[in-house]
Write an enzyme that holds these catalytic residues in place. Sequence first.
Site, PDB file in Angstrom:
ATOM      1  N   GLY A  68      -5.446  -1.831   4.140  1.00 16.91           N
ATOM      2  CA  GLY A  68      -5.946  -0.901   5.143  1.00 16.91           C
ATOM      3  C   GLY A  68      -5.152   0.388   5.084  1.00 16.91           C
ATOM      4  O   GLY A  68      -4.696   0.809   4.020  1.00 16.91           O
ATOM      5  N   GLU A  69      -4.980   1.023   6.225  1.00 16.79           N
ATOM      6  CA  GLU A  69      -4.238   2.272   6.431  1.00 16.79           C
ATOM      7  C   GLU A  69      -4.652   3.407   5.483  1.00 16.79           C
ATOM      8  O   GLU A  69      -3.883   4.323   5.213  1.00 16.79           O
ATOM      9  CB  GLU A  69      -2.727   2.060   6.396  1.00 16.79           C
ATOM     10  CG  GLU A  69      -2.091   1.659   5.084  1.00 16.79           C
ATOM     11  CD  GLU A  69      -0.602   1.319   5.201  1.00 16.79           C
ATOM     12  OE1 GLU A  69       0.167   1.763   4.342  1.00 16.79           O
ATOM     13  OE2 GLU A  69      -0.218   0.612   6.155  1.00 16.79           O
ATOM     14  N   GLY A  70      -5.869   3.341   4.953  1.00 17.03           N
ATOM     15  CA  GLY A  70      -6.362   4.398   4.083  1.00 17.03           C
ATOM     16  C   GLY A  70      -5.810   4.357   2.674  1.00 17.03           C
ATOM     17  O   GLY A  70      -6.008   5.296   1.900  1.00 17.03           O
TER      18      GLY A  70
END
Length: 336
Positions: free
Chosen positions: A302-304
């Site tokens: 996640g988190e880009g």
Amino acid sequence: MDEPVANLDEIRALSAHLPGPDLESGSLAASRQAQLTKPAGRLEELAIWLATWQARHPPRLDHPRTLVFAGNHGVAARGVSAYPAAVTAQMVQNFIAGGAAVNQLCRAFDVGLKVYEMNLDTPTGDIVVEPAMSEEECAKAMAYGMMAVEPGIDALALGEMGIGNTTAAAALCGGLFGGDAEMWTGPGTGVAGAALAAKRRAVGEAIARHRPAARDPFDMLRRLGGLELAAITGAVMAARLGRVPVVLDGFASTAAAAVLYAADPHALDHCVVGHVSAEPGHRRLLEQIGQRPLFDFGMRLGEGSGATVAFAVLRAAAACHNGMATFPEARVSGPS
């Protein structure tokens, strides 16, 4: 966006008037592409896509940015994650300190990074028994995401941080597209056995409660999503309005964007998905919304992070398109 939206009816009105592709810029890119000394493939498709949705030719990636939205979920209290909800705020501090994976990736690829906290002290409602957000809360979160798309950005990667958000994403996908909890629910941060069974049970109960009651995809978002997911949905809309191509990250950010697809199958034409994550529901979701990821590295952070890595691919596409010689320039015989 000059003024933030105030309610979901304004969101609905905006979504009905999203601009289409810039066909002139796309045609210019396609014409140049046909003259370059390279057979066409995915990079060439991406160069034309960039020009089409930036509404300019040649396409450029001088100022890409990654946005990470962080929010907490009431359903996390049911033990659906391997980590406590406090980790959301702790990870935000890690982003600020520069110690997270996305920080290193943004440095490596010369990408701007901004992280937005979405009222971490107040989790959303527990979707098993109540809507995640009121209409006002959902609209405000979407407006917050819209305002994060600042002028001067020429491509956007969208990521998230939120303990419990793969549960919300799975429920949102089930609400939007049907299917049972087993179809959409995976291990997330690593739950297994009884914990995974409890997560699937929570997702199934949430879908059963809210799917019949939701009036449209935006109402489904407020019932089954989260503050950070609503912000991502808003950012995708604002990017379309501002002629900014979007790279989506993993399961949660793609689920947030899929709200717009459920409302209009062309609403994500300005988006690509950077990667297919290891979360099994992500691959099913990509099939549902007709998106082909740029790569599959088995990422699950996640988190880009995956969307940020994808900027390297987009930069390669733009560099080849803009810098290569044409057949006449290179004095190379073209196709007969």
